[in-house]
Design an enzyme around this catalytic site. Structure first.
Site, PDB file in Angstrom:
ATOM      1  CB  CYS A  10      -2.307   9.592 -34.041  1.00 41.33           C
ATOM      2  SG  CYS A  10      -1.493   8.175 -34.793  1.00 41.33           S
ATOM      3  CG  ASP A 133      -6.125   2.875 -27.896  1.00 42.20           C
ATOM      4  OD1 ASP A 133      -7.090   3.577 -27.552  1.00 42.20           O
ATOM      5  OD2 ASP A 133      -5.877   2.579 -29.085  1.00 42.20           O
TER       6      ASP A 133
HETATM    7  O1  LIG Z   1      -6.106   5.938 -36.224  1.00 43.95           O
HETATM    8  C1  LIG Z   1      -6.196   4.842 -36.800  1.00 43.95           C
HETATM    9  O2  LIG Z   1      -6.822   4.720 -37.850  1.00 43.95           O
HETATM   10  C2  LIG Z   1      -5.553   3.637 -36.205  1.00 43.95           C
HETATM   11  C3  LIG Z   1      -5.482   2.477 -36.961  1.00 43.95           C
HETATM   12  C4  LIG Z   1      -4.899   1.357 -36.434  1.00 43.95           C
HETATM   13  C5  LIG Z   1      -4.365   1.357 -35.155  1.00 43.95           C
HETATM   14  C6  LIG Z   1      -4.435   2.502 -34.387  1.00 43.95           C
HETATM   15  C7  LIG Z   1      -5.018   3.659 -34.887  1.00 43.95           C
HETATM   16  N1  LIG Z   1      -5.091   4.829 -34.146  1.00 43.95           N
HETATM   17  C8  LIG Z   1      -4.626   4.999 -32.818  1.00 43.95           C
HETATM   18  O3  LIG Z   1      -5.605   4.596 -31.891  1.00 43.95           O
HETATM   19  C9  LIG Z   1      -5.542   5.387 -30.718  1.00 43.95           C
HETATM   20  C10 LIG Z   1      -6.890   5.944 -30.353  1.00 43.95           C
HETATM   21  O4  LIG Z   1      -7.458   6.641 -31.404  1.00 43.95           O
HETATM   22  P1  LIG Z   1      -8.779   7.543 -31.179  1.00 43.95           P
HETATM   23  O5  LIG Z   1      -8.293   8.864 -30.641  1.00 43.95           O
HETATM   24  O6  LIG Z   1      -9.677   6.833 -30.240  1.00 43.95           O
HETATM   25  O7  LIG Z   1      -9.355   7.694 -32.537  1.00 43.95           O
HETATM   26  C11 LIG Z   1      -4.515   6.443 -30.998  1.00 43.95           C
HETATM   27  O8  LIG Z   1      -3.302   5.976 -30.470  1.00 43.95           O
HETATM   28  C12 LIG Z   1      -4.366   6.442 -32.477  1.00 43.95           C
HETATM   29  O9  LIG Z   1      -3.064   6.776 -32.768  1.00 43.95           O
END
Ligand SMILES: O=C(O)c1ccccc1N[C@@H]1O[C@H](COP(=O)(O)O)[C@@H](O)[C@H]1O
Length: 217
Positions: A10, A133
């Site tokens: 992502c 998450d």
């Molecule tokens: O990645 C981002 O900036 C973000 C912004 C707003 C909402 C979600 C976001 N990311 C998502 O969050 C989870 C966990 O991310 P991480 O691997 O802990 O960095 C994942 O689903 C991202 O897609």
């Protein structure tokens, strides 16, 4: 052979990120439409990236409490396979978005403790997929993408009537343990495969996919 663990990378923002995700065997790639995020892309950027994604990899738009007007603009310009709702969207809003756009909807649900688990059951009645998450810290700028994990024992052995993905603080170092502890068959990663905030690293992406699949017993 296709990887057993389906990976979503992502927060892609450059053509080389799409190539790296494909080379790592991604099942999904995600584009973040959230101006506060260091991974935010414009609609024009996402549209240009999306057309380079190989057939068979699902293109996901991540939005946070987006209005119909915002979603209309994204869906009209970017060829997408799924919408990821990562804000405080209600169960009813999930239903509305599915109906309005005719795209599968994945609802992100933040988990910090056992009190957060009933929300998963509620959203499973409306969404096509769940994304489990870590709950963001109070006053965090971002509702996700904070590189934080939650206590995976909370969901060990649990299942829902729709497919689900584990997210939050996943890295090449903990992906195998995450799979082993939770039974997840899909992982979503953003900050854990970055060289610096918002900049993806192809070697970390490959290492993540390999580590995730080494976690199958
Ligand atoms: O990645 C981002 O900036 C973000 C912004 C707003 C909402 C979600 C976001 N990311 C998502 O969050 C989870 C966990 O991310 P991480 O691997 O802990 O960095 C994942 O689903 C991202 O897609």
């Amino acid at each position: 052979m296709a990887p057993l663990i389906r990976t979503k990378f992502c927060g892609l923002s450059r053509p080389e990120d799409v190539t790296a995700a494909a080379d790592a065997g991604a099942a999904y790639v995600g584009f973040v439409f959230f101006p506060k995020s260091p991974r935010n892309v414009s609609i024009e950027q996402a549209a240009a990236l999306a057309v380079t994604v190989p057939v068979g990899i699902a293109k996901v738009a991540l939005v946070v409490n987006a209005s119909d007007a915002e979603l209309d603009a994204i869906v009209e310009a970017v060829p997408l396979d799924m919408l990821q709702l990562h804000g405080a969207e209600s169960v009813e809003r999930v239903r509305e978005v599915r109906t309005r756009y005719g795209l599968p909807v994945m609802k992100a649900v933040g988990v910090a403790d056992a009190d957060d688990l009933p929300a998963l059951d509620a959203y499973a009645m409306a969404a096509d997929q769940l994304l489990i998450d870590a709950k963001p810290p109070k006053n965090a700028d971002l509702p996700g993408g904070n590189g934080l994990s939650f206590d995976w024992r909370l969901i060990a052995g649990k299942s829902w009537p729709v497919p689900w993905m584990l997210a939050g603080g996943l890295t090449p170092d903990n992906a195998a343990e995450a799979v082993a502890m939770t039974g997840a068959r899909q992982l979503d990663v953003s900050s854990g495969v970055e060289a610096s905030v918002g900049v993806k690293d192809s070697e970390l992406m490959t290492a993540f996919a390999e580590a995730a699949n080494g976690g199958i017993s």
